[in-house]
Design a protein around this motif. Structure first.
Motif, PDB file in Angstrom:
ATOM      1  N   ASP A 119      46.528 -15.584 -78.923  1.00  0.00           N
ATOM      2  CA  ASP A 119      46.349 -14.244 -79.482  1.00  0.00           C
ATOM      3  C   ASP A 119      45.900 -14.330 -80.935  1.00  0.00           C
ATOM      4  N   ALA A 305      42.195 -10.284 -80.748  1.00  0.00           N
ATOM      5  CA  ALA A 305      42.056 -10.348 -79.298  1.00  0.00           C
ATOM      6  C   ALA A 305      42.552 -11.686 -78.776  1.00  0.00           C
ATOM      7  N   TYR A 437      39.974 -11.313 -73.825  1.00  0.00           N
ATOM      8  CA  TYR A 437      40.645 -10.158 -73.244  1.00  0.00           C
ATOM      9  C   TYR A 437      40.740  -9.079 -74.322  1.00  0.00           C
ATOM     10  N   SER A 438      39.777  -8.189 -74.338  1.00  0.00           N
ATOM     11  CA  SER A 438      39.728  -7.164 -75.377  1.00  0.00           C
ATOM     12  C   SER A 438      38.784  -6.052 -74.950  1.00  0.00           C
ATOM     13  N   GLU A 440      37.826  -3.719 -76.987  1.00  0.00           N
ATOM     14  CA  GLU A 440      36.922  -3.507 -78.116  1.00  0.00           C
ATOM     15  C   GLU A 440      35.726  -4.460 -78.038  1.00  0.00           C
ATOM     16  N   THR A 441      36.012  -5.745 -77.825  1.00  0.00           N
ATOM     17  CA  THR A 441      34.928  -6.725 -77.736  1.00  0.00           C
ATOM     18  C   THR A 441      34.058  -6.470 -76.514  1.00  0.00           C
TER      19      THR A 441
END
Length: 485
Positions: A119, A305, A437-438, A440-441
């Motif tokens: 993370d 992320a 894992y995001s 936003e990205t």
């Protein structure tokens, strides 16, 4: 002595036949017993038997996977253990994504990659050389203790020499520098940039230069396609972009190629430098001290992320990316977006894509309208009907060639890096990718892909059928050789 000479002169055709039969048979048996891909096994057995003298020699050079036996094992090499074992870093929690399918995908990543999901990583997208190169050079200029740079292509042009100048200044400041370039990729420009690096006194090496130990030639079939730049062990850059002026508007003008690169800050940087340290040790036998090349504390501004690196290559990580993509396609619930410059999936991967479309998943695939590799473009076109028939949407982008390799699943999971969706990347090259894992990205990447779609042409079965027969035949013939392109 004379009788032996006369016998040899009289029976040399028979001796040549026996020698060829022995060499070809031995090579064919070796290929049949060691190749895991039936197509590769059939191909090599056929070459060795049909050409019993030349075939075994060609198989000796390009067919035997020595890397799998010789590549350094991290478990046995305690000098590299610090790069892989850091219990103080907590593993990531992906519960915020709110989608249960990603829990199983995370388990798959745990088993495919040796790296844990970490993370607190900041992922910044950089578009093309206009954004990526200045950021990379500025990071080199600010380096305090170490710079690790690895690239497939590092051209001796204006863009490449700008990097060499920055590396030289860092070297003069006392910064430890290592540069690793693929032996095949180094030949894209002449004279190769490695001569300039050596002239400047910068420690550098070519990956897979001399596999047989006695022949000064690159192992052309196994290449390091990885792109890594790590500064002080704290900041890294990775993605799909090589170092060459064709990605810079000031140099290439209207023909500037497009690509997507990523700046990474956070614990996943340790995984990137671990891959570099491993490849450098394999190439040069030099172990890079952990204290110099890594850091254990990152000051990362949000948003952050969970991310991890996925290695793949013709070693113990064979088909790593292939397995990750099969898992990701299987868990998709809504939307799959793929952008690839060289879209030549094998039948297993194509089956997974088609199955996703048949399940009702929206599948968008973006490929270049203008490709820099003509043969690849022909082979890609030859198999597009197999994708379109199941409901996938294939888009040919307009404008300049786009070299980006981007995949998103359900607007929450992203897969980015150096891997193309072709046989070479999936089985032969050493590749490096990241799973992220995001939302936003993934949202940023989806907007990039959607922008390409807005300026793209939808490929249809009708448009493919309207192609003149001679071109369709040409495409299919080239497609037959796609595993070897």
């Amino acid at each position: 002595m004379g009788s032996l000479k006369s016998l040899a002169e009289a029976y040399w055709p028979h001796l040549a036949f026996i020698l060829g039969l022995a060499a070809g048979g031995t090579a064919a048996v070796h290929a049949a017993m060691t190749k895991h891909d039936v197509r590769a096994a059939i191909g090599w057995v056929g070459i060795c038997l049909m050409s019993p003298l030349v075939g075994p020699f060609f198989y000796l050079i390009a067919g035997i996977n020595r890397v799998r036996q010789e590549h350094i094992s991290e478990e046995r090499n305690r000098s590299l253990q610090d790069y892989f074992a850091n219990p103080d870093l907590p593993e990531a929690d992906i519960g915020d994504l709110g989608a249960p399918q990603f829990t199983s995908l995370r388990v798959l990543g745990d088993r495919v990659s040796r790296f844990p999901l970490r993370d607190d990583n900041r992922i910044q997208i950089l578009r093309g050389g206009d954004e990526a190169y200045p950021a990379m050079i500025e990071a080199i200029e600010q380096a305090q203790k170490s710079v690790a740079l690895q690239s497939y292509i590092f051209d001796n042009d204006r863009a490449g020499r700008a990097f060499v100048d920055a590396l030289s200044r860092a070297h003069e400041r006392g910064v430890e520098i290592r540069v690793l370039i693929d032996a095949v990729g180094s030949k894209y420009s002449h004279p190769p940039i490695i001569r300039l690096l050596r002239k400047q006194g910068i420690p550098c090496a070519l990956f897979m230069t001399n596999p047989l130990g006695f022949m000064r030639m690159p192992y052309a079939n196994l290449r390091s396609h990885r792109k890594i730049l790590v500064i002080d062990g704290c900041t890294a850059f990775t993605g799909g972009m090589n170092i060459r002026e064709g990605f810079v508007t000031d140099y290439a003008g209207e023909d500037t190629a497009i690509d997507t690169h990523f700046r990474v800050d956070g614990p996943v940087v340790l995984q990137l430098v671990a891959v570099f340290a491993h490849d450098w040790a394999y190439t040069t036998k030099e172990i890079l001290p952990y204290q110099t090349w890594s850091c254990d504390a990152w000051r990362v501004p949000g948003p952050c992320a969970p991310a991890r690196c996925i290695r793949s290559g013709p070693d113990r990580y064979l088909v790593g990316t292939h397995n990750m993509l099969l898992g990701a396609l299987a868990v998709a619930q809504k939307h799959i977006r793929i952008q690839s410059p060289y879209f030549l999936p094998d039948q297993v991967l194509m089956g997974a894509i088609n199955t996703a479309a048949r399940r009702g998943i929206i599948v968008d695939i973006v490929i270049p309208g203008r490709n820099n590799l003509r043969l690849i473009n022909y082979a890609m076109t030859a198999q597009l009907d197999q994708i379109i028939r199941t409901g996938c949407r294939v888009w040919r982008s307009r404008g300049n060639f786009n070299h980006s390799k981007l995949i998103t699943i359900d607007g929450a999971w992203s897969y980015v890096g150096s891997s193309n969706l072709d046989p070479r990347s999936l089985r032969l090259n050493f590749e490096l990718d990241m799973e992220i894992y995001s939302r936003e990205t993934a949202g940023e990447i989806e907007r990039l892909i959607e922008h390409e779609i807005e300026n793209a042409t939808l490929v249809s079965l009708e448009s493919l059928a309207a192609t003149p027969f001679r071109k369709r035949l040409r495409n299919r013939i080239i497609w037959l050789a796609s595993p070897y392109l």
